[in-house]
Design a protein around this motif. Structure first.
Motif, PDB file in Angstrom:
ATOM      1  N   GLN A 230      38.969  42.280  35.479  1.00 45.34           N
ATOM      2  CA  GLN A 230      40.371  42.410  35.844  1.00 45.34           C
ATOM      3  C   GLN A 230      40.749  41.403  36.923  1.00 45.34           C
ATOM      4  O   GLN A 230      41.873  40.929  36.979  1.00 45.34           O
ATOM      5  N   ALA A 231      39.793  41.062  37.796  1.00 45.22           N
ATOM      6  CA  ALA A 231      40.073  40.062  38.825  1.00 45.22           C
ATOM      7  C   ALA A 231      40.338  38.707  38.201  1.00 45.22           C
ATOM      8  O   ALA A 231      40.957  37.845  38.806  1.00 45.22           O
ATOM      9  N   GLY A 232      39.907  38.524  36.960  1.00 45.31           N
ATOM     10  CA  GLY A 232      40.102  37.262  36.273  1.00 45.31           C
ATOM     11  C   GLY A 232      41.530  36.997  35.858  1.00 45.31           C
ATOM     12  O   GLY A 232      41.818  35.953  35.289  1.00 45.31           O
ATOM     13  N   ILE A 233      42.437  37.933  36.108  1.00 42.69           N
ATOM     14  CA  ILE A 233      43.828  37.692  35.735  1.00 42.69           C
ATOM     15  C   ILE A 233      44.460  36.637  36.630  1.00 42.69           C
ATOM     16  O   ILE A 233      45.540  36.147  36.348  1.00 42.69           O
ATOM     17  N   VAL A 234      43.769  36.273  37.725  1.00 41.45           N
ATOM     18  CA  VAL A 234      44.215  35.138  38.516  1.00 41.45           C
ATOM     19  C   VAL A 234      44.172  33.911  37.616  1.00 41.45           C
ATOM     20  O   VAL A 234      43.300  33.790  36.762  1.00 41.45           O
ATOM     21  N   ASP A 235      45.090  33.009  37.789  1.00 42.73           N
ATOM     22  CA  ASP A 235      45.170  31.810  36.959  1.00 42.73           C
ATOM     23  C   ASP A 235      43.788  31.207  36.760  1.00 42.73           C
ATOM     24  O   ASP A 235      43.125  30.803  37.710  1.00 42.73           O
ATOM     25  N   SER A 236      43.328  31.163  35.505  1.00 42.99           N
ATOM     26  CA  SER A 236      41.957  30.744  35.223  1.00 42.99           C
ATOM     27  C   SER A 236      41.705  29.282  35.569  1.00 42.99           C
ATOM     28  O   SER A 236      40.565  28.856  35.667  1.00 42.99           O
ATOM     29  N   SER A 237      42.779  28.494  35.749  1.00 43.63           N
ATOM     30  CA  SER A 237      42.578  27.095  36.097  1.00 43.63           C
ATOM     31  C   SER A 237      42.195  26.928  37.560  1.00 43.63           C
ATOM     32  O   SER A 237      41.661  25.905  37.962  1.00 43.63           O
ATOM     33  N   ASN A 238      42.469  27.949  38.381  1.00 50.21           N
ATOM     34  CA  ASN A 238      42.130  27.865  39.796  1.00 50.21           C
ATOM     35  C   ASN A 238      41.910  29.261  40.369  1.00 50.21           C
ATOM     36  O   ASN A 238      42.644  29.711  41.234  1.00 50.21           O
ATOM     37  N   PRO A 239      40.896  29.988  39.888  1.00 51.57           N
ATOM     38  CA  PRO A 239      40.658  31.340  40.390  1.00 51.57           C
ATOM     39  C   PRO A 239      40.074  31.292  41.788  1.00 51.57           C
ATOM     40  O   PRO A 239      39.290  30.409  42.118  1.00 51.57           O
ATOM     41  N   CYS A 240      40.466  32.256  42.630  1.00 46.95           N
ATOM     42  CA  CYS A 240      39.896  32.283  43.973  1.00 46.95           C
ATOM     43  C   CYS A 240      38.485  32.852  43.936  1.00 46.95           C
ATOM     44  O   CYS A 240      37.683  32.594  44.818  1.00 46.95           O
ATOM     45  N   PHE A 241      38.178  33.623  42.896  1.00 49.04           N
ATOM     46  CA  PHE A 241      36.834  34.161  42.739  1.00 49.04           C
ATOM     47  C   PHE A 241      36.563  34.320  41.253  1.00 49.04           C
ATOM     48  O   PHE A 241      37.299  35.009  40.555  1.00 49.04           O
ATOM     49  N   ASP A 242      35.531  33.665  40.771  1.00 45.77           N
ATOM     50  CA  ASP A 242      35.252  33.608  39.342  1.00 45.77           C
ATOM     51  C   ASP A 242      33.989  34.403  39.041  1.00 45.77           C
ATOM     52  O   ASP A 242      32.906  34.037  39.470  1.00 45.77           O
ATOM     53  N   TYR A 243      34.124  35.499  38.289  1.00 42.65           N
ATOM     54  CA  TYR A 243      32.971  36.328  37.963  1.00 42.65           C
ATOM     55  C   TYR A 243      32.108  35.739  36.852  1.00 42.65           C
ATOM     56  O   TYR A 243      31.013  36.198  36.607  1.00 42.65           O
ATOM     57  N   ARG A 244      32.620  34.755  36.130  1.00 38.51           N
ATOM     58  CA  ARG A 244      31.863  34.050  35.093  1.00 38.51           C
ATOM     59  C   ARG A 244      31.288  35.002  34.046  1.00 38.51           C
ATOM     60  O   ARG A 244      30.075  35.151  33.904  1.00 38.51           O
ATOM     61  N   LEU A 245      32.196  35.618  33.321  1.00 39.81           N
ATOM     62  CA  LEU A 245      31.828  36.548  32.255  1.00 39.81           C
ATOM     63  C   LEU A 245      32.192  35.981  30.888  1.00 39.81           C
ATOM     64  O   LEU A 245      32.451  36.723  29.941  1.00 39.81           O
ATOM     65  N   ASP A 246      32.185  34.658  30.785  1.00 39.70           N
ATOM     66  CA  ASP A 246      32.633  33.999  29.560  1.00 39.70           C
ATOM     67  C   ASP A 246      31.864  34.462  28.331  1.00 39.70           C
ATOM     68  O   ASP A 246      32.440  34.645  27.254  1.00 39.70           O
ATOM     69  N   GLN A 247      30.543  34.630  28.462  1.00 42.37           N
ATOM     70  CA  GLN A 247      29.730  34.995  27.304  1.00 42.37           C
ATOM     71  C   GLN A 247      30.094  36.362  26.750  1.00 42.37           C
ATOM     72  O   GLN A 247      29.797  36.678  25.597  1.00 42.37           O
ATOM     73  N   TRP A 248      30.752  37.173  27.571  1.00 38.55           N
ATOM     74  CA  TRP A 248      31.196  38.498  27.133  1.00 38.55           C
ATOM     75  C   TRP A 248      32.639  38.463  26.625  1.00 38.55           C
ATOM     76  O   TRP A 248      33.225  39.506  26.338  1.00 38.55           O
ATOM     77  N   GLY A 249      33.222  37.269  26.535  1.00 41.74           N
ATOM     78  CA  GLY A 249      34.589  37.137  26.045  1.00 41.74           C
ATOM     79  C   GLY A 249      35.630  37.545  27.058  1.00 41.74           C
ATOM     80  O   GLY A 249      36.739  37.937  26.691  1.00 41.74           O
ATOM     81  N   LEU A 250      35.308  37.452  28.351  1.00 43.03           N
ATOM     82  CA  LEU A 250      36.203  37.959  29.383  1.00 43.03           C
ATOM     83  C   LEU A 250      36.846  36.862  30.223  1.00 43.03           C
ATOM     84  O   LEU A 250      37.247  37.104  31.352  1.00 43.03           O
TER      85      LEU A 250
END
Length: 345
Positions: A230-250
């Motif tokens: 849910q924290a990833g709703i920050v603009d993905s081009s410049n997130p202040c904190f990136d959880y890096r859940l790409d492999q899970w489709g998030l």
């Protein structure tokens, strides 16, 4: 629920920042100057890997994970060392983090493994990195092999141990499941590319706190995963904190609506009770399983530095917090101090 998630998110990030700022800022201020010498045995790069809910260097509003308001990386660089501070998954498993660390160093697209990705139900490939040390494992001008010194804080210690294991011994499961021309070098084995492994405050045998949380909050895995996504709703081009859940489709794609992104999060396999997750790796049971196959390699130097901010209570004989302990750590410290051979009291 939304307010609760925000509050928990603030607490978790505060814990991480305080852990990063205070011990490491003190160490930075009190460290003597040991400039890299051309006469030393090697000048291998130093790679510093963060722990749970961590980040590489300054992604979080310019705050340094390694040093807080000062930069330990810059300090060492000024002393003549080559230092890298990668960002890997903040709440993902040690396996996934090790694969990301390898791609960060050598360059290329992260390969989580054919067998591993099918077993746990996420994408095989992740982000693509340019590679900060592409010559890792190649022959230097003097004929020696280019290696690295790995330093891991907290969970980062488990991550670097795992990457070293895979480089040296490979993965039988991945070799069996993947055509020879389509397998990552990380899984082939036979690569003596690590000179030393240093773990800082790493729960190499797991943390009783992680085990207790699993008992108190059966859905803690799903909750933390949801919080990160849910924290990833920050603009993905410049997130202040990136959880890096790409492999899970998030990963929130450019132009993707919040509604579509939320649906993607809710339908992800990460909501299942997977063991391909940080919380399992950090429990005593998960760490026991981890240690059953991740071993010390004969050609690698291993160092482990522990920290302690407790003392024995004269009446209970339990370990209790010292007076200078950060108040945010008091509860977990008291619980850990009351554990004997992984049992309460």
């Amino acid at each position: 629920m939304e307010k609760l998630r925000k509050k928990v998110g603030i607490i978790l990030l505060s814990l991480t920042m305080l852990l990063a700022i205070y011990p490491q800022s003190y160490a930075l201020a009190s460290t003597k100057s040991y400039r890299a010498s051309s006469t030393s045995n090697n000048n291998y790069p130093i790679v510093m890997v963060h722990g749970l809910l961590g980040w590489g260097n300054t992604e979080l509003f310019g705050l340094n994970y390694w040093g807080g308001f000062s930069s330990l990386r810059d300090y060492l660089t000024n002393e003549g060392y080559t230092v890298y501070t990668p960002t890997v998954g903040s709440i993902t498993s040690n396996w996934d983090r090790a694969c990301e660390l390898y791609a960060y160093l050598k360059g290329g697209t992260v390969d989580y493994g054919e067998a591993h990705s099918k077993k746990y139900g996420h994408e095989r490939y992740g982000r693509t990195y340019p590679g900060v040390y592409k010559s890792l494992g190649e022959a230097a001008s003097d004929g020696s092999i280019n290696k690295v010194h790995l330093i891991g804080h907290s969970m980062g210690g488990q991550t670097i141990r795992l990457m070293t294991q895979l480089l040296e011994q490979g993965s039988e499961d991945e070799i069996a499941a993947t055509p020879s021309g389509n397998i990552s070098e990380l899984f082939k084995g036979g690569h003596s590319w690590v000179s030393s492994v240093t773990t800082l405050c790493t729960p190499n045998d797991g943390s009783p706190t992680a085990n207790k949380l699993s008992e108190i909050l059966p859905n803690v895995q799903q909750f933390v995963a949801s919080l990160g996504a849910q924290a990833g709703i920050v603009d993905s081009s410049n997130p202040c904190f990136d959880y890096r859940l790409d492999q899970w489709g998030l990963r929130k794609e450019k132009g993707e609506s919040f509604k579509d992104y939320t649906q993607k999060v809710n339908s992800s396999n990460l909501w299942n009770k997977t063991k391909d997750f940080s919380l399992w790796d950090l429990t005593p049971e998960g760490s026991k399983a981890f240690n059953s196959w991740v071993s010390a390699q004969k050609d690698v130097y291993y160092f482990s530095l522990a920290c302690q901010d407790t003392h024995e209570d004269s009446s209970t004989k339990y370990q209790v917090p010292d007076a200078n302990m950060n108040p945010l750590f008091l509860s977990s410290s008291k619980y850990i101090g009351s554990c004997v051979t992984n049992n309460d009291g």
